[in-house]
Structures are given as C-alpha cells and as structure tokens.
Motif scaffolding. Sequence first.
Motif, short mmCIF file in Angstrom:
data_model
loop_
_atom_site.label_atom_id
_atom_site.label_comp_id
_atom_site.label_asym_id
_atom_site.label_seq_id
_atom_site.Cartn_x
_atom_site.Cartn_y
_atom_site.Cartn_z
N PRO A 106 0.83 -1.21 0.00
CA PRO A 106 0.00 0.00 0.00
C PRO A 106 0.86 1.26 0.00
N ALA A 107 0.33 2.32 -0.57
CA ALA A 107 0.95 3.65 -0.48
C ALA A 107 0.24 4.34 0.68
N TYR A 108 0.93 4.48 1.80
CA TYR A 108 0.31 5.04 3.00
C TYR A 108 0.00 6.53 2.82
N PRO A 109 -1.16 6.97 3.29
CA PRO A 109 -1.67 8.31 2.94
C PRO A 109 -0.86 9.51 3.43
N ARG A 110 -0.20 9.38 4.55
CA ARG A 110 0.48 10.56 5.10
C ARG A 110 2.00 10.44 5.13
N THR A 111 2.54 9.32 4.64
CA THR A 111 4.01 9.18 4.62
C THR A 111 4.56 8.92 3.23
N ARG A 112 3.69 8.76 2.26
CA ARG A 112 4.18 8.48 0.90
C ARG A 112 4.75 9.74 0.26
N GLU A 113 5.43 9.53 -0.82
CA GLU A 113 6.13 10.61 -1.53
C GLU A 113 5.24 11.79 -1.89
N ASP A 114 4.04 11.52 -2.35
CA ASP A 114 3.16 12.57 -2.84
C ASP A 114 2.07 12.97 -1.83
N ALA A 115 2.31 12.70 -0.53
CA ALA A 115 1.31 13.01 0.49
C ALA A 115 1.05 14.51 0.59
N ARG A 116 -0.23 14.89 0.60
CA ARG A 116 -0.59 16.31 0.76
C ARG A 116 -0.29 16.80 2.17
N ASN A 117 -0.59 15.98 3.16
CA ASN A 117 -0.38 16.34 4.56
C ASN A 117 0.63 15.39 5.18
N PHE A 118 1.86 15.42 4.68
CA PHE A 118 2.89 14.52 5.17
C PHE A 118 3.12 14.71 6.67
N THR A 119 3.19 13.58 7.39
CA THR A 119 3.59 13.60 8.79
C THR A 119 4.17 12.24 9.16
N ARG A 120 5.39 12.24 9.65
CA ARG A 120 6.03 10.97 10.03
C ARG A 120 5.30 10.32 11.21
N ALA A 121 4.58 11.10 12.00
CA ALA A 121 3.84 10.55 13.13
C ALA A 121 2.75 9.58 12.70
N ASP A 122 2.36 9.62 11.43
CA ASP A 122 1.31 8.73 10.95
C ASP A 122 1.77 7.27 10.87
#
Length: 180
Positions: A106-122
């Motif tokens: 899966p491409a995880y929603p908040r840690t993937r390359e193209d995440a709009r709301n990137f956060t490592r805490a996810d």
Amino acid sequence: MAGLVGVVLLIASAACGAQAPHAASFAAAPAITFPVGIRIVALARGPARPLPTTVWYPALFAGRDAPIAAGPFPVVIYSHGLHSLPARHAEIISRWVAAGFVVAAPAYPRTREDARNFTRADVRNQPADAWYVVGKVLALPVFAGHLDGSRIGAAGHSAGGYTTAGLFTPATTTRSGAAS
C-alpha cells in the motif's frame, strides 16, 4: 539494493489473534521462476485513509492484470519508508514474486512521496492499515484459491520497518478491521 534497512517477520497463522512464532519452517525454493503480474487495487480505510495498493503476484505471463499462476502462494505485506512509494521497491519485490510470493504494497496516505499532509507521526497508524490491506487482498475474487492466508509475511524499508514491527504489537495482532 544498497542501504536496505527493514524487518522481515513471518506469521505461522493468519487467524485472528495469531502471534508471531519463535521459529518458522521453510519449504524448498521453487524449481522455477514465475513471470510477474501487477494489479493496482483502490483500497481505503475510510475517506481519510486512501490506501492505493500495488499487488505483485506470480503470473502466467508478465504484465499488468495478467492471470495469476496456480497457487496457493504465501502473501507478503510490504511497507515503504518515508517519502517513498511502492513502485520504488519494484526490483526487490519482483524477485520475491518470481520465487513464488504475492506481495501487496500500500501507499500510506500521510508518509508516501506525494502526500498532501505529510507527517512521520502517521507511521503509528500504518500497522492497522497493513492488516486491513492483507484482509482485503485475501478476499479479492481475482485471487480466490491462489493465496495461502495461513502463510503471511511482512517486510518494510526504513520507516516501513517500524510499520512491520508494529504489525506484531498486542494492539494489532488481532487484525481488527483487517476484513470486513
């Protein structure tokens, strides 16, 4: 793949509540290599958690949406690292598939390359996402009879290794929400 850091764990049984074994038994490597088939599956654990998943699998011939080879095959859930995508790991995943594994990434929603709301805490949410993906992939009609749900493995690169380790914490080993 230079610099590959991660975790690989095998689960003896995919039944709810299964614990990782202390020792795993291994069968002999297949005498043949399989062509690699690829499917993209649009999964989501609710509207805020889209999980587009690439499934690589042993196929009758190489290519997108190729028919799956005769199984059953063990399933591996592969988790990418921060700012990455499953496709960036296709080289190593394809080798596992050629050896007879089905790999869902899966491409995880908040840690993937193209995440709009990137956060490592996810990363803390990703083990539940991974079990959800496993359940959904095991239930896909196109793979019916070809997947061995009693042999599930997990691997991850970098922060995906943390996701992989998180699959085996008490909160996630019950696979709550993995299949609905």
